[in-house]
Enzyme design. Structure first.
Site, mmCIF file in Angstrom:
data_model
loop_
_atom_site.group_PDB
_atom_site.id
_atom_site.type_symbol
_atom_site.label_atom_id
_atom_site.label_comp_id
_atom_site.label_asym_id
_atom_site.label_seq_id
_atom_site.Cartn_x
_atom_site.Cartn_y
_atom_site.Cartn_z
ATOM 1 N N HIS A 168 0.834 -1.198 0.000
ATOM 2 C CA HIS A 168 0.000 0.000 0.000
ATOM 3 C C HIS A 168 0.868 1.248 0.000
ATOM 4 O O HIS A 168 1.160 1.817 1.051
ATOM 5 C CB HIS A 168 -0.939 -0.024 1.221
ATOM 6 C CG HIS A 168 -1.931 1.097 1.247
ATOM 7 N ND1 HIS A 168 -3.096 1.040 1.978
ATOM 8 C CD2 HIS A 168 -1.950 2.300 0.637
ATOM 9 C CE1 HIS A 168 -3.767 2.168 1.827
ATOM 10 N NE2 HIS A 168 -3.081 2.963 1.018
ATOM 11 N N HIS A 196 1.489 4.736 -2.853
ATOM 12 C CA HIS A 196 1.032 5.349 -4.105
ATOM 13 C C HIS A 196 2.222 5.960 -4.807
ATOM 14 O O HIS A 196 2.879 6.844 -4.240
ATOM 15 C CB HIS A 196 0.003 6.435 -3.802
ATOM 16 C CG HIS A 196 -1.193 5.912 -3.080
ATOM 17 N ND1 HIS A 196 -2.345 5.534 -3.726
ATOM 18 C CD2 HIS A 196 -1.413 5.647 -1.759
ATOM 19 C CE1 HIS A 196 -3.215 5.080 -2.848
ATOM 20 N NE2 HIS A 196 -2.679 5.139 -1.646
ATOM 21 N N HIS A 243 -9.322 0.902 -1.408
ATOM 22 C CA HIS A 243 -9.295 1.650 -0.159
ATOM 23 C C HIS A 243 -10.716 1.655 0.395
ATOM 24 O O HIS A 243 -11.662 1.946 -0.343
ATOM 25 C CB HIS A 243 -8.883 3.101 -0.409
ATOM 26 C CG HIS A 243 -7.419 3.285 -0.646
ATOM 27 N ND1 HIS A 243 -6.694 2.495 -1.498
ATOM 28 C CD2 HIS A 243 -6.550 4.203 -0.143
ATOM 29 C CE1 HIS A 243 -5.427 2.919 -1.500
ATOM 30 N NE2 HIS A 243 -5.311 3.950 -0.689
ATOM 31 N N GLU A 276 -11.462 4.209 5.571
ATOM 32 C CA GLU A 276 -10.517 5.143 6.178
ATOM 33 C C GLU A 276 -11.338 6.293 6.741
ATOM 34 O O GLU A 276 -10.979 6.900 7.737
ATOM 35 C CB GLU A 276 -9.480 5.627 5.155
ATOM 36 C CG GLU A 276 -10.055 5.926 3.805
ATOM 37 C CD GLU A 276 -9.034 6.211 2.706
ATOM 38 O OE1 GLU A 276 -8.103 6.987 2.956
ATOM 39 O OE2 GLU A 276 -9.209 5.678 1.603
ATOM 40 N N ASP A 323 2.083 4.264 2.578
ATOM 41 C CA ASP A 323 1.077 5.080 1.878
ATOM 42 C C ASP A 323 1.708 6.111 0.937
ATOM 43 O O ASP A 323 1.888 5.833 -0.245
ATOM 44 C CB ASP A 323 0.131 5.755 2.886
ATOM 45 C CG ASP A 323 -1.287 5.892 2.346
ATOM 46 O OD1 ASP A 323 -1.535 5.484 1.199
ATOM 47 O OD2 ASP A 323 -2.166 6.394 3.083
ATOM 48 N N ASP A 324 2.026 7.308 1.441
ATOM 49 C CA ASP A 324 2.631 8.373 0.620
ATOM 50 C C ASP A 324 3.823 8.934 1.389
ATOM 51 O O ASP A 324 3.780 10.073 1.871
ATOM 52 C CB ASP A 324 1.610 9.486 0.369
ATOM 53 C CG ASP A 324 0.322 8.958 -0.216
ATOM 54 O OD1 ASP A 324 0.314 8.633 -1.406
ATOM 55 O OD2 ASP A 324 -0.667 8.836 0.531
HETATM 56 ZN ZN LIG Z 1 -3.595 4.848 0.235
#
Ligand SMILES: [Zn+2]
Length: 342
Positions: free
Chosen positions: A16, A18, A195, A198, A277-278
């Site tokens: 996971h 991006h 996703h 969240e 994630d990022d």
């Molecule tokens: Zn994500």
């Protein structure tokens, strides 16, 4: 060796993160200069400062707007994997990218995917890390645009592109909006994830599993609001790809990972694995995510091992690759455990 160092050196799978959210700030600044894009600040360290998911999504789009040539995508993809290796001993990754963020700006899909594949193959050659790609539906797009995106993905499909996912702001656009895109992807042989939960109730997980047919859940925190669904996904062994810092910043208490729902998900026996994630956009990396979350939850090496192995299990690598990864991880973990005890 102290425990923090141990956690950074634990071999890792990441399912996971991006692509567009892994671009180094300096690379973002370089590409902006190359293409004449004006930035809100000249200070690369401040490029990734914001305080809500909606502001974050704006920056995310701005980073995307500086990725134009095939080489831009290749460079950023390679660097992204390189950072995973140097900062967290990354061994295998499945990485999201958002085709429509680029195609809507007039960048041909082939430029995007061929560039990513160039970067990924360079990383495989030079770093020995396999990285596969998952095309993500952007939830604020109309359903027809998502369906067309899937058509493009199926039409020009290097081996690295293995799945379909879904991201963007969750609350305004529920998963059932994209049932057509998911159906087409499944028919075309893509693996499916999304996703969910969240920023929306547990119902979205049930929809993703039963209507879209996903195999994994990315995030999933609000599953805790529905004990039946907790039980079901535990029994079915659904993998949850959780991301401590990014979601703490956007939805939970940013400074206190001890209160993060990931902790309770683990205690409920859900099959979680940790991700970044990022990472640069949240001033973190995969190693730091392990250090922060594991210490906050007071997890010992045994639980860390379980979560790391969950990453291999939940991946879409072949059975042979999984066997190889497990053997390599067992070896490295045993050596690390011995060092930790000394
Ligand atoms: Zn994500």
């Amino acid at each position: 060796m102290n425990y923090d160092e141990y956690l950074r050196r634990v071999p890792k799978v990441e399912l996971h993160c991006h692509f567009e959210g892994t671009v180094r700030p300096q690379t973002f600044a370089d590409l902006a200069r190359k293409h004449g894009v004006e930035l809100p600040t000249q200070d690369a360290d401040k490029l990734y400062d914001y305080d809500s998911i909606y502001e974050f999504l704006k920056i995310f789009a701005m980073v995307s707007s500086t990725l134009r040539d095939q080489e831009d995508f290749a460079r950023a993809a390679f660097e992204s994997i390189q950072d995973g290796v140097s900062l967290g001993n990354l061994k295998y990754r499945e990485m999201f990218f958002n085709p429509t963020l680029h195609t809507r700006r007039g960048i041909p899909y082939r430029t995007v995917v061929d560039g990513l594949v160039d970067g990924v193959r360079q990383a495989e050659r030079e770093l020995g890390v396999t990285c596969r790609l998952i095309a993500d539906v952007y939830r604020q797009d109309p359903p027809e645009m998502a369906r067309e995106m899937v058509e493009q993905v199926l039409e020009h499909r290097p081996d690295e592109v293995i799945g379909l996912g879904m991201d963007g702001a969750e609350a305004p656009d529920p998963p059932e909006k994209f049932v057509d895109a998911y159906r087409l992807a499944k028919q075309g042989g893509l693996r499916l994830t999304a996703h969910a939960c969240e920023d929306a109730p547990a119902q979205n997980i049930a929809t993703c599993l039963d209507v879209l047919g996903v195999e994994r859940i990315d995030h999933g925190y609000h599953v805790l609001g529905d004990p039946e669904l907790v039980k079901r996904t535990r029994d079915e062994g659904i993998t949850y790809t959780v991301c401590p810092t990014a979601t703490a910043v956007c939805y939970f208490d940013a400074d206190d990972l001890t209160k993060h729902p990931i902790r309770q998900m683990a205690d409920e026996g859900l099959k979680i694995m940790l991700n970044s994630d990022d990472p640069p956009m949240f001033h973190t990396d995969i190693g730091t995510e392990y250090v922060g979350m594991v210490n906050a939850a007071e997890w010992g090496p045994d639980r860390v091992r379980t979560f790391v192995m969950n990453g291999i299990d939940g991946s879409w690598a072949s059975d042979d690759e999984k066997r190889g990864l497990r053997q390599g991880f067992e070896r490295e973990l045993s050596a690390l455990d011995a060092e930790l005890e000394r």
